[in-house]
Design an enzyme around this catalytic site. Structure first.
Site, mmCIF file in Angstrom:
data_model
loop_
_atom_site.group_PDB
_atom_site.id
_atom_site.type_symbol
_atom_site.label_atom_id
_atom_site.label_comp_id
_atom_site.label_asym_id
_atom_site.label_seq_id
_atom_site.Cartn_x
_atom_site.Cartn_y
_atom_site.Cartn_z
ATOM 1 N N CYS A 246 16.053 22.307 -8.104
ATOM 2 C CA CYS A 246 16.806 22.266 -9.363
ATOM 3 C C CYS A 246 15.961 22.519 -10.610
ATOM 4 O O CYS A 246 16.501 22.577 -11.711
ATOM 5 C CB CYS A 246 17.524 20.928 -9.497
ATOM 6 N N HIS B 191 6.281 -0.362 -2.160
ATOM 7 C CA HIS B 191 6.032 0.421 -3.372
ATOM 8 C C HIS B 191 6.083 1.926 -3.131
ATOM 9 O O HIS B 191 5.629 2.699 -3.964
ATOM 10 C CB HIS B 191 4.693 0.018 -3.994
ATOM 11 N N ASN C 25 0.834 -1.201 0.000
ATOM 12 C CA ASN C 25 0.000 0.000 0.000
ATOM 13 C C ASN C 25 0.870 1.252 0.000
ATOM 14 O O ASN C 25 1.949 1.264 0.578
ATOM 15 C CB ASN C 25 -0.930 0.006 1.207
ATOM 16 N N VAL C 26 0.359 2.291 -0.610
ATOM 17 C CA VAL C 26 1.096 3.557 -0.719
ATOM 18 C C VAL C 26 0.383 4.683 0.026
ATOM 19 O O VAL C 26 0.674 5.848 -0.180
ATOM 20 C CB VAL C 26 1.311 3.936 -2.206
#
Length: 162
Positions: free
Chosen positions: A115, A52, A35-36
Site C-alpha cells: 500500500c 513484545h 525478548n524480541v
C-alpha cells in the site's frame, strides 16, 4: 540497517537451550518472553509467546501487512549501499552507531510494497501498549500454569510485571 545482521546471526546460549530442554521433557508447557530476538525458537522451543513482538518481522502501520525483516534488509542495502561503506559499530540490541560525518539526506526508507504505507519493526516500543490479544494469551498461559518460573527478568517492565 547496519545493526540488523548482528541480531539476525545471534545464537541461543545455554539458558535458551536449557529452557527448551525443559519443554521437550514436558516440564514447561509454554514460554512468555520479553525478548524480541527469536533465540528461544532457535533453541528449539515450540510454544513461545513473544510479549513484545519480534524484530524478525516488519509491520505496515497503514494496511497491517507483515513482511520479514530479512526482505526489508535486502531493500535497504540495495537502495542505500553508501551506508554499507560507512564506518559503523554494532550495538548488542540491534542498533548501530554510524560515523558522525555520514550524510543520510539521500537515505531511502522502504515503504510497504502493498500500500505504500510506513513500515516499523513488529515490536512494542517503550510507551507503546502490548496488543490486547497478546496480553489475553499471556494471562491465559499463566492462569493455566501450576507454577511460573521467571528467568532473566526483574519483571520491572510493566507489561511483564502485570
Amino acid at each position: 540497517m547496519r545493526g540488523w545482521p548482528v541480531m539476525a546471526h545471534a545464537r541461543p546460549n545455554a539458558a535458551h537451550r536449557a529452557l527448551a530442554a525443559l519443554e521437550r521433557d514436558g516440564r514447561v508447557h509454554g514460554l512468555i518472553t520479553q525478548n524480541v530476538d527469536r533465540l528461544h525458537q532457535r533453541a528449539g522451543h515450540r510454544r513461545v509467546l513473544e510479549l513484545h513482538g519480534a524484530l524478525a518481522e516488519v509491520l505496515c502501520l497503514d494496511c497491517g501487512a507483515r513482511v520479514s525483516r530479512a526482505a526489508v534488509q535486502q531493500r535497504l542495502e540495495q537502495d542505500n549501499a553508501f551506508v554499507l561503506r560507512a564506518a559503523a559499530s554494532a550495538a548488542p540490541d540491534g542498533d548501530a552507531d554510524l560515523a558522525e560525518n555520514l550524510d543520510l539526506a539521500d537515505f531511502l526508507v522502504p515503504a510497504c510494497e502493498r500500500c505504500g504505507g510506513m513500515l516499523k519493526p513488529d515490536v512494542v516500543f517503550y510507551g507503546d501498549s502490548v496488543p490486547r490479544g497478546r496480553v489475553a494469551d499471556a494471562t491465559d498461559l499463566v492462569d493455566r500454569a501450576d507454577a511460573v518460573l521467571v528467568v532473566g527478568s526483574s519483571l520491572m517492565v510493566f507489561s511483564s510485571f502485570r
